[in-house]
Design an enzyme around this catalytic site. Structure first.
Site, PDB file in Angstrom:
ATOM      1  N   LYS A 134       0.819  -1.222   0.000  1.00 25.58           N
ATOM      2  CA  LYS A 134       0.000   0.000   0.000  1.00 25.58           C
ATOM      3  C   LYS A 134       0.852   1.272   0.000  1.00 25.58           C
ATOM      4  O   LYS A 134       0.439   2.295  -0.547  1.00 25.58           O
ATOM      5  CB  LYS A 134      -0.960   0.004   1.185  1.00 25.58           C
ATOM      6  CG  LYS A 134      -2.066  -1.028   1.074  1.00 25.58           C
ATOM      7  CD  LYS A 134      -3.061  -0.873   2.200  1.00 25.58           C
ATOM      8  CE  LYS A 134      -4.141  -1.935   2.113  1.00 25.58           C
ATOM      9  NZ  LYS A 134      -5.223  -1.719   3.073  1.00 25.58           N
ATOM     10  N   ASP A 193     -10.338   2.713   2.265  1.00 23.41           N
ATOM     11  CA  ASP A 193     -10.532   1.951   3.507  1.00 23.41           C
ATOM     12  C   ASP A 193     -11.392   2.721   4.525  1.00 23.41           C
ATOM     13  O   ASP A 193     -12.316   2.167   5.116  1.00 23.41           O
ATOM     14  CB  ASP A 193      -9.174   1.632   4.147  1.00 23.41           C
ATOM     15  CG  ASP A 193      -8.446   0.521   3.400  1.00 23.41           C
ATOM     16  OD1 ASP A 193      -9.101  -0.322   2.770  1.00 23.41           O
ATOM     17  OD2 ASP A 193      -7.196   0.508   3.452  1.00 23.41           O
TER      18      ASP A 193
END
Ligand code: ATR
Length: 279
Positions: free
Chosen positions: A66, A103
């Site tokens: 990420k 997220d």
């Protein structure tokens, strides 16, 4: 030609992405393929380029890439910059790559829409100050929580994360031991402690008035955090499967311009779970 998407990670075999995005595609009538891409450690950029060169339109990015994805993206959304991490890449025809982080939006959607818990005006505790916590603090604050306290095993990391959001009133960071007998409405576990079967040193009063204890980790059985929260009086507990589905819906929206409904997909993955009525 059918557009190609995928999830890139290492490991990636466990990813539910293909099942979730296939369900979204059916639901919205979109024509796409979604696959798992195992990239070697140190081989993220090459794997992304190869996928793109063969017609890939977008990727979900999972551990441990990420942060690399954040550096790779030519352009970042505000929430990805805020998180310092990218979980969604969208490729354009001109060679650019937009990096987003869905997220936090997925967590907020799962809490407010599926679990029916309003966040505005709540006192919220976040345990953890790593990548997972960084992705959710901004969206939680944007939901107008009254107070957001971040605690971490290494308290300095919690203080640094809180300081990044110092423009919001009511954000603070520190150690588990600083909590004393304070109570919170919503308690979120953004540590990886549950993955190792570990509990957190949260004092019991933390859960005394708690309407929701939420573990970002998902599992078939209640996690140690969920069990501790229930035992100490939390009214409702949840693992992170709903967040996983909701963040995927946000990625799908970015790629396809259509927002799928996560609830039927959640019900498909875990029958009975999406039926919790909003209060
Ligand atoms: P992620 O990207 O999943 O957040 P990370 O950046 O490695 O992963 O962060 C893991 C988080 O879980 C950290 O907040 C870590 O605390 P430290 O910063 O003190 O390491 C926390 N964590 C992991 N195991 C833990 C445990 N057994 N008890 C308490 N906190 C734990």
């Amino acid at each position: 030609m059918t557009d190609r998407y995928g999830v890139i990670g290492n490991p990636v075999a466990h990813s539910k992405g293909p099942q979730i995005h296939a369900a979204f595609a059916r639901q919205t009538g979109q024509d796409l393929r979604y696959e798992r891409i195992l990239a070697p450690l140190g081989g993220f950029v090459e794997a992304v380029r190869a996928f793109r060169a063969t017609g890939g339109r977008g990727l979900n990015v999972t551990l441990p890439f990420k942060i690399e994805a954040c550096a790779f993206a030519k352009e970042l959304t505000d929430r990805a910059r805020d998180a310092g991490a990218v979980n969604t890449l969208s490729f354009d025809d001109g060679g650019g790559a937009l990096g987003d982080n869905t997220d936090g939006a997925g967590l907020v959607a799962d809490i407010t829409l599926r679990l029916g818990v309003a966040l505005a005006g709540r006192r919220v505790l976040v345990a953890g100050a790593g990548g997972a916590a960084r992705g959710i603090v901004g969206p939680l604050l944007a939901s107008h929580v009254a107070e957001l306290v971040i605690v971490n095993r290494s308290p300095e990391a919690a203080r640094v994360l809180a300081a990044r959001h110092a423009q919001h009133a009511g954000v603070s960071g520190g150690a588990f031991g600083d909590l004393d007998d304070r109570g919170f409405d919503v308690v979120i576990n953004a540590t990886s402690a549950s993955l190792g079967g570990n509990t957190l040193p949260l004092p019991a009063p933390v859960f005394g008035r708690c309407v929701l204890a939420y573990d970002l980790v998902y599992a078939d059985q209640p996690t140690p955090f969920m069990r501790a929260a229930s035992a100490r009086g939390a009214a409702q507990v949840s693992d992170g499967l709903g967040m996983l589905v909701a963040q995927a819906a946000e990625s799908f929206l970015l790629w396809r311009g259509v927002r799928p409904d996560p609830l039927p997909v959640m019900a498909e993955l875990r029958p009975g779970c999406a039926a919790i009525a909003p209060r």
